[in-house]
Design an enzyme around this catalytic site. Structure first.
Site, mmCIF file in Angstrom:
data_model
loop_
_atom_site.group_PDB
_atom_site.id
_atom_site.type_symbol
_atom_site.label_atom_id
_atom_site.label_comp_id
_atom_site.label_asym_id
_atom_site.label_seq_id
_atom_site.Cartn_x
_atom_site.Cartn_y
_atom_site.Cartn_z
ATOM 1 C CB CYS A 94 -12.361 -10.590 12.744
ATOM 2 S SG CYS A 94 -11.565 -10.174 11.394
ATOM 3 C CG ASN A 199 -8.834 -11.014 5.645
ATOM 4 O OD1 ASN A 199 -8.590 -11.384 6.878
ATOM 5 N ND2 ASN A 199 -10.187 -10.676 5.388
ATOM 6 C CG PHE A 201 -3.490 -6.161 6.859
ATOM 7 C CD1 PHE A 201 -3.347 -4.736 7.310
ATOM 8 C CD2 PHE A 201 -4.490 -6.212 6.134
ATOM 9 C CE1 PHE A 201 -4.098 -3.893 7.224
ATOM 10 C CE2 PHE A 201 -5.497 -5.139 5.811
ATOM 11 C CZ PHE A 201 -5.272 -3.899 6.362
ATOM 12 C CG LEU A 202 0.933 -3.936 11.969
ATOM 13 C CD1 LEU A 202 1.334 -4.258 13.486
ATOM 14 C CD2 LEU A 202 2.137 -3.085 11.336
ATOM 15 N N GLY A 398 -8.553 -2.370 3.130
ATOM 16 C CA GLY A 398 -8.683 -2.671 1.873
ATOM 17 C C GLY A 398 -7.764 -3.986 1.330
ATOM 18 C CG HIS A 421 -16.184 -6.478 6.409
ATOM 19 N ND1 HIS A 421 -16.682 -6.974 5.371
ATOM 20 C CD2 HIS A 421 -15.365 -7.512 6.972
ATOM 21 C CE1 HIS A 421 -16.221 -7.901 4.911
ATOM 22 N NE2 HIS A 421 -15.264 -8.520 5.739
ATOM 23 C CE LYS A 497 -1.766 -10.796 3.973
ATOM 24 N NZ LYS A 497 -2.902 -10.068 4.299
#
Length: 498
Positions: A94, A199, A201-202, A398, A421, A497
């Site tokens: 990840c 969690n 995402f782009l 974030g 991270h 998402k």
DNA sequence: ATGTGC
């Protein structure tokens, strides 16, 4: 549990009981609330055979499978050191990729709705199958597992320059695809080029603040610039490989004479059949994760070109869930990691030019980073030439709708050249979904001017910002602990998402 | 994180 404050951002758990090394926790006082379970895991990890230096926790530490998320542990390969799948996590490789657009936020605003609609169609996401590539046969999967981003670029899904801005040049060489089981393969076939859920995402973001203009310039980002950040992993492939190899090691531990305080710490010597098999399979999953991010980048590039006439160039791609064989200086037995960061103070400094002058002999270590990012200092030989003087870019995603950060590796950083991270969860998914509804989260983001393209509203509610620590505080504590420096802050314009 | 729970 005794927690000794050594400096404002460094706490120490003295070795006791079966611990072979102390625990070292990088955090602020505020970040140390509700971390009791995670710190017990830091203690458990300190008992692993061959562990050197300390069992480390980053400022975003929270409870995980066996090892804490936000944990770093290194074992000495030649001294019976073990590798543990729990020290990498289920989502092998990840990580985060950042691309910079050749446009600034003001000029881009008008194109945002069309770009978001394009991404909504182009980015496969959510649980289960679906990806940008529809594999024609097992041979293609084999090449992904062996070749990572390099294979994707060879097939036309990227530029040759991309590979210079990827950790390991886009692929690790030591993948052993024979150790990837049939179920992992089956799951992998249908998910190449997909975000997943949770969690991941782009985001379309813009550079809201630059703290270090010189380093930002070397990274290829500037104030006001539009960026794309992609956070995803190896989907079902990594998950299945972790499952399969935890089981194999759990069975093999008695044969190796290893006992652990928690079954989830199942492990085997790096130099054993089970250890080698896991590391080979893990490397294959790592390559799958890199190919995944490369394909999603290509999909985003097409959308940006068509809907905004903009070009995206790669800033960096780095994983935060991986174990690696690296060489680091280690002090002799009996010497604890007592000192804080500072000139000549740390026992096991990171790799790089500073490291050679520090105390301790260089050893081949298996460095587990789980929810922790590799952060090579300036001068490290594995950095691309154009980044050699400024250090490795570190990408910190974030919480949805808040800020993300770009950091850089620093000399003398502790914890085997590692840093934080991300934000780190404080509420479970279930708790988070009870606090709010997906529609409320969506409306709040839209009211703040952030476009949202969710696949499921349930997923949005689980990712509500209240479920996470404050990423700004995590980053400040990491810098305060001497693990990295802050380069830039990015804020979202749009979120895609699962 | 995960075909989300043995």
């Amino acid at each position: 549990m005794e927690l000794v404050e050594e400096s404002p951002h460094r706490y120490r758990i003295p070795a006791h009981g079966a611990m072979r090394v102390p625990g070292v926790v990088f955090a602020s006082r505020a970040l140390l609330t509700d971390v009791r379970q995670a710190l017990q895991q830091v203690v458990n990890v300190a008992t692993l055979p061959g562990i050197v230096g300390a069992s480390y926790a980053m400022p975003d530490v929270h409870w995980g499978y066996g090892f804490p998320i936000g944990g770093v542990a290194a074992t000495d390969v030649a001294d019976g050191g073990v590798v543990s799948p729990g020290g990498v996590g289920f989502d092998i490789s990840c990580g985060v990729r950042l691309l910079a657009a050749d446009t600034d936020a003001e000029a881009f605003r008008r194109a945002l709705p069309a770009v978001m609609d394009g991404l909504d169609r182009a980015i496969p996401r959510g649980a289960g199958p679906g990806g940008v590539w529809h594999l024609t046969g097992p041979g293609q999967l084999e090449r992904i597992l062996a070749g990572g981003s390099r294979y994707a670029v060879e097939e036309g899904y990227g530029e040759a320059r991309d590979l210079t801005r990827c950790e390991d040049g886009g692929a690790v060489a030591d993948a052993d695809t024979a150790q990837v089981g049939p179920r992992a393969r089956e799951r992998g076939l249908a998910q190449v080029g997909s975000l997943g859920s949770g969690n991941h995402f782009l985001e379309v973001q813009w550079v809201d603040e630059v703290y270090d203009a010189e380093v930002a310039d070397a990274f290829g980002i500037a104030a006001g610039q539009v960026c794309v950040m992609i956070h995803c992993g190896s989907r079902g492939v990594g998950h299945q490989i972790c499952t399969d190899h935890v089981r194999a090691m759990d069975r093999a531990m008695p044969r190796h004479g290893i006992t652990v305080p928690d079954r989830q710490l199942a492990c085997a010597p790096v130099d054993s059949p089970e250890g080698r098999d896991y590391l080979g399979a893990m490397a294959a999953a790592a390559n799958y994760g890199r190919a995944n991010r490369q394909l999603l980048s290509d999909a985003a590039r097409r959308v940006f070109r068509r809907a905004a006439g903009a070009r995206l160039s790669l800033v960096y791609d780095v994983s935060h869930n991986l174990a690696k064989i690296e060489s680091h200086p280690v002090a002799g037995p009996g010497v604890d990691a007592v000192a804080g960061p500072g000139p000549g103070a740390s026992v096991e400094t990171g790799t790089g030019p500073g490291a050679e002058t520090g105390p301790g002999e260089r050893r081949r270590l298996c460095v587990h980073r789980k929810g922790a990012t590799r952060a090579f200092p300036p001068g490290h030989p594995d950095l691309p030439e154009d980044l050699r003087d400024v250090g490795q870019p570190v990408l910190i995603p974030g919480t949805m709708g808040t800020a993300s950060y770009v950091l850089a590796g620093v000399p003398g950083g502790d914890a085997f050249a590692s840093t934080c991270h991300g934000a780190g969860r404080v509420l479970s998914r279930h708790q988070a979904a009870r606090e709010t509804t997906g529609a409320q989260v969506r409306d709040r983001l839209e009211a703040a001017g952030i476009a949202v393209r969710p696949r499921s509203l349930r997923g949005l509610s689980e990712e509500t910002p209240e479920a996470y620590k404050d990423v700004t505080e995590v980053v400040a504590a990491s810098e305060g602990a001497g693990l990295c420096r802050t380069v830039a802050r990015l804020v979202p314009l749009g979120v895609v998402k699962g």
